[in-house]
Design a protein around this motif. Structure first.
Motif, PDB file in Angstrom:
ATOM      1  N   SER A 202       0.796  -1.228   0.000  1.00  0.00           N
ATOM      2  CA  SER A 202       0.000   0.000   0.000  1.00  0.00           C
ATOM      3  C   SER A 202       0.829   1.278   0.000  1.00  0.00           C
ATOM      4  O   SER A 202       0.327   2.336  -0.352  1.00  0.00           O
ATOM      5  CB  SER A 202      -0.953   0.017   1.194  1.00  0.00           C
TER       6      SER A 202
ATOM      7  N   GLN B 224      -3.676  -2.320  15.578  1.00  0.00           N
ATOM      8  CA  GLN B 224      -3.132  -2.324  14.212  1.00  0.00           C
ATOM      9  C   GLN B 224      -2.204  -1.130  14.058  1.00  0.00           C
ATOM     10  O   GLN B 224      -2.536  -0.030  14.503  1.00  0.00           O
ATOM     11  CB  GLN B 224      -4.281  -2.224  13.196  1.00  0.00           C
TER      12      GLN B 224
ATOM     13  N   TYR C 243      -0.372   1.345  11.379  1.00  0.00           N
ATOM     14  CA  TYR C 243      -0.451   1.822  10.007  1.00  0.00           C
ATOM     15  C   TYR C 243       0.738   2.728   9.745  1.00  0.00           C
ATOM     16  O   TYR C 243       1.083   3.559  10.588  1.00  0.00           O
ATOM     17  CB  TYR C 243      -1.720   2.643   9.774  1.00  0.00           C
TER      18      TYR C 243
ATOM     19  N   LYS D 220       1.366   5.443   7.076  1.00  0.00           N
ATOM     20  CA  LYS D 220       0.631   6.153   6.025  1.00  0.00           C
ATOM     21  C   LYS D 220       0.904   7.654   6.117  1.00  0.00           C
ATOM     22  O   LYS D 220       1.332   8.160   7.154  1.00  0.00           O
ATOM     23  CB  LYS D 220      -0.893   5.960   6.192  1.00  0.00           C
TER      24      LYS D 220
ATOM     25  N   ARG E  65      -7.166  11.141   8.755  1.00  0.00           N
ATOM     26  CA  ARG E  65      -7.269  10.521   7.436  1.00  0.00           C
ATOM     27  C   ARG E  65      -5.904   9.940   7.110  1.00  0.00           C
ATOM     28  O   ARG E  65      -4.898  10.647   7.123  1.00  0.00           O
ATOM     29  CB  ARG E  65      -7.672  11.529   6.370  1.00  0.00           C
TER      30      ARG E  65
ATOM     31  N   TYR F 192      -2.771   6.324   1.513  1.00  0.00           N
ATOM     32  CA  TYR F 192      -1.801   5.412   0.915  1.00  0.00           C
ATOM     33  C   TYR F 192      -1.007   6.136  -0.166  1.00  0.00           C
ATOM     34  O   TYR F 192      -1.521   7.035  -0.826  1.00  0.00           O
ATOM     35  CB  TYR F 192      -2.531   4.236   0.256  1.00  0.00           C
TER      36      TYR F 192
ATOM     37  N   TYR G  41      -5.256   2.030  -3.625  1.00  0.00           N
ATOM     38  CA  TYR G  41      -5.940   1.911  -2.338  1.00  0.00           C
ATOM     39  C   TYR G  41      -6.680   3.197  -1.998  1.00  0.00           C
ATOM     40  O   TYR G  41      -6.222   4.292  -2.318  1.00  0.00           O
ATOM     41  CB  TYR G  41      -4.941   1.593  -1.221  1.00  0.00           C
ATOM     42  N   LYS G  42      -7.807   3.055  -1.307  1.00  0.00           N
ATOM     43  CA  LYS G  42      -8.605   4.198  -0.848  1.00  0.00           C
ATOM     44  C   LYS G  42      -8.131   4.635   0.537  1.00  0.00           C
ATOM     45  O   LYS G  42      -7.656   3.817   1.331  1.00  0.00           O
ATOM     46  CB  LYS G  42     -10.088   3.813  -0.761  1.00  0.00           C
ATOM     47  N   ASP G  43      -8.312   5.913   0.845  1.00  0.00           N
ATOM     48  CA  ASP G  43      -7.947   6.451   2.162  1.00  0.00           C
ATOM     49  C   ASP G  43      -8.694   5.719   3.276  1.00  0.00           C
ATOM     50  O   ASP G  43      -9.776   5.168   3.059  1.00  0.00           O
ATOM     51  CB  ASP G  43      -8.307   7.931   2.259  1.00  0.00           C
ATOM     52  N   ILE G  44      -8.109   5.762   4.468  1.00  0.00           N
ATOM     53  CA  ILE G  44      -8.757   5.234   5.673  1.00  0.00           C
ATOM     54  C   ILE G  44      -9.067   6.431   6.561  1.00  0.00           C
ATOM     55  O   ILE G  44      -8.237   7.322   6.728  1.00  0.00           O
ATOM     56  CB  ILE G  44      -7.811   4.293   6.449  1.00  0.00           C
ATOM     57  N   PHE G  45     -10.239   6.448   7.152  1.00  0.00           N
ATOM     58  CA  PHE G  45     -10.573   7.486   8.124  1.00  0.00           C
ATOM     59  C   PHE G  45     -10.737   6.815   9.480  1.00  0.00           C
ATOM     60  O   PHE G  45     -11.477   5.848   9.617  1.00  0.00           O
ATOM     61  CB  PHE G  45     -11.866   8.218   7.747  1.00  0.00           C
ATOM     62  N   ILE G  46     -10.026   7.329  10.479  1.00  0.00           N
ATOM     63  CA  ILE G  46     -10.136   6.809  11.844  1.00  0.00           C
ATOM     64  C   ILE G  46     -10.653   7.930  12.735  1.00  0.00           C
ATOM     65  O   ILE G  46      -9.997   8.965  12.902  1.00  0.00           O
ATOM     66  CB  ILE G  46      -8.787   6.286  12.380  1.00  0.00           C
TER      67      ILE G  46
END
Length: 147
Positions: free
Chosen positions: A67, A99, A101, A103, A113, A116, A121-126
């Motif tokens: 990624s 986990q 990450y 990024k 946000r 990658y 790959y699509k962004d991850i929002f936490i």
């Protein structure tokens, strides 16, 4: 244990030819070629020339997956300096829900946000409700010569 394929990977990551490396190390092209073919083994002193800069870091983490390619390759090691969040767009190690990450991180009103480098790959929002923790900024990375 010496692994010629790791030596070749490192050379390619540096975007150098066998001749380039041989010249930098002060050896013949044939000698370097023998290292990559596994016919002969380089001395530790010669191989250490691949890593000429010391990077201040607090700990390291394995990179798993593609990624973050092409910058951070699967199986490489990311060097992390323990910091808080300094600025948007820097590459950080973030821990959330057991986990880790690695990024590009952007702070938003409701959370982080994670972006990658690899465009497939699509962004991850936490959400901040999930309690994400920025562990530190990535200050370097390398592909180990041995497993």
């Amino acid at each position: 244990m010496y692994q010629p394929d790791k030596l070749k990977e490192r050379r390619k990551a540096l975007k150098l030819t066998q001749k380039d490396i041989a010249e930098k190390l002060g050896i013949s092209y044939q000698a370097y070629s023998a290292w990559e073919r596994g016919v002969k083994e380089p001395s530790t002193e010669k191989v250490s020339h691949y890593f000429t800069e010391e990077l201040a870091h607090d700990f390291a983490s394995w990179v798993s997956g593609d990624s973050m390619e092409p910058k951070y390759h699967n199986g490489s090691v990311a060097l992390i300096r323990e910091t808080g969040f300094d600025y948007d767009g820097a590459v950080y190690a973030v821990v959330c829900n057991s986990q880790t990450y690695i990024k590009r991180v952007y702070r938003e009103a409701e959370g982080l946000r994670l972006v990658y480098i690899n465009p497939k790959y699509k962004d991850i929002f936490i959400s901040y409700d999930e309690d994400p923790r920025v562990v530190g900024i990535i200050v370097g990375n390398f592909m180990p010569l041995e497993d």
